[in-house]
Design a protein around this motif. Structure first.
Motif, PDB file in Angstrom:
ATOM      1  N   ARG A   1     -43.879  61.705  -1.183  1.00 48.75           N
ATOM      2  CA  ARG A   1     -42.778  60.909  -1.690  1.00 48.75           C
ATOM      3  C   ARG A   1     -43.379  59.913  -2.686  1.00 48.75           C
ATOM      4  N   TRP A   2     -42.974  60.050  -3.943  1.00 51.45           N
ATOM      5  CA  TRP A   2     -43.570  59.265  -5.028  1.00 51.45           C
ATOM      6  C   TRP A   2     -43.613  57.801  -4.663  1.00 51.45           C
ATOM      7  N   PRO A   3     -44.773  57.134  -4.930  1.00 45.97           N
ATOM      8  CA  PRO A   3     -46.090  57.730  -5.227  1.00 45.97           C
ATOM      9  C   PRO A   3     -47.073  57.498  -4.085  1.00 45.97           C
TER      10      PRO A   3
ATOM     11  N   GLU B   1     -46.393  48.779 -11.510  1.00 48.61           N
ATOM     12  CA  GLU B   1     -45.242  48.001 -11.057  1.00 48.61           C
ATOM     13  C   GLU B   1     -44.944  48.296  -9.594  1.00 48.61           C
ATOM     14  N   PHE B   2     -44.991  49.552  -9.233  1.00 48.77           N
ATOM     15  CA  PHE B   2     -44.710  49.931  -7.840  1.00 48.77           C
ATOM     16  C   PHE B   2     -45.717  49.316  -6.885  1.00 48.77           C
TER      17      PHE B   2
ATOM     18  N   ILE C   1     -36.235  53.051  -4.191  1.00 53.92           N
ATOM     19  CA  ILE C   1     -37.551  52.487  -4.445  1.00 53.92           C
ATOM     20  C   ILE C   1     -37.502  50.975  -4.274  1.00 53.92           C
ATOM     21  N   ASP C   2     -38.329  50.455  -3.376  1.00 47.43           N
ATOM     22  CA  ASP C   2     -38.464  49.009  -3.208  1.00 47.43           C
ATOM     23  C   ASP C   2     -39.498  48.496  -4.202  1.00 47.43           C
ATOM     24  N   LEU C   3     -39.111  47.541  -5.026  1.00 46.79           N
ATOM     25  CA  LEU C   3     -40.007  46.994  -6.035  1.00 46.79           C
ATOM     26  C   LEU C   3     -40.545  45.623  -5.666  1.00 46.79           C
ATOM     27  N   ALA C   4     -39.794  44.892  -4.886  1.00 39.93           N
ATOM     28  CA  ALA C   4     -40.178  43.551  -4.450  1.00 39.93           C
ATOM     29  C   ALA C   4     -39.335  43.235  -3.231  1.00 39.93           C
TER      30      ALA C   4
END
Length: 246
Positions: free
Chosen positions: A105-107, A242-243, A206-209
């Protein structure tokens, strides 16, 4: 449990289960421990992973961290996460039953038979002097706290597997893939991942923060490893750095 036999490129330390492996290794990196320092354990207190999320760490797992001294641009640091994930996948595939459904699951997540069994994360120095790759794998026990969590023994149908078996395989695979990456670029890593992660149109969150997520449909992974999502507001590109918060 026998001591693992790893290539000479690694300087190996086993912890006694009382320390969080990733945190311990980051402290070693800050103190100047060299590239190739690999710290591992089969148990640890509840660890932290990306975005300081807890990693529930059942016993008889594989928890490791590796210090690197990057000689490449910081913009490429996130690519090491993909190398770590691919190496973990190949290491696990050496030991699971034939035809086991192994996917990514990316990445940074490893899935067996649809259940999350492992993941990778990255930490870096503010002065770019070191990079630490963290790897967590549930080998013999499922984390009861995680809805979609699984373990290699159950999902992979390999009752006799030991954490040291996968550690030895991972150590070899990581050397192989980081050398391929150095020689041939990220394309060789992406080619090996292709077909085992998101399909076009598949839902992704996608959780970024902390408190910030992006929901959409998987479109593709670019040649630099970035993810392109289709969201209600249009196309969204999420870069590896970023991820990983780099």
């Amino acid at each position: 449990m026998e001591s693992p036999q790893l290539p000479a490129a690694y300087e190996v330390t086993q912890l006694d289960g009382k320390s969080v492996v990733l945190d311990h290794t980051v402290e070693l990196a800050k103190q100047g421990s060299p590239e190739g320092t690999l710290v591992w354990a089969t148990s640890q207190p509840q660890g932290s992973h990306r975005l300081e999320k807890p990693w529930f760490s059942p016993d008889n797992g594989l928890y490791l961290a590796l210090i690197l001294e990057p000689e490449f641009e910081p913009s490429r640091y996130g690519e090491i996460g993909l190398i770590g994930l691919l190496s973990l996948g190949w290491a696990v595939s050496d030991h699971v039953a034939p035809m086991t459904d192994l996917r990514y699951r990316w990445p940074n997540d490893l899935l067996l038979s649809g259940s999350k069994v492992g993941g990778v994360t990255l930490r870096k120095a503010s002065d770019a002097s070191w990079l630490v790759l963290g790897v967590s794998l549930n080998v013999a026990s499922e984390p009861s706290e995680v809805i979609d969590g699984g373990c290699v023994v159950i999902e992979g149908g390999c009752a006799e597997i030991q954490p040291t078996d996968i550690l030895e395989s991972f150590a070899r695979e990581f050397l192989h893939w980081i050398n391929r990456w150095d020689e041939d670029g990220l394309s060789t890593v992406l080619s090996a991942l292709k077909g085992r992660w998101g399909k076009v149109g598949e839902s992704a969150l996608i959780d970024l923060a902390p408190g910030e997520s992006v929901a959409g449909e998987f479109q593709e992974a670019r040649e630099d490893g970035a993810l392109i999502l289709r969201t209600p507001d249009g196309s969204k590109t999420i870069c590896l750095n970023e991820f990983f918060g780099l």
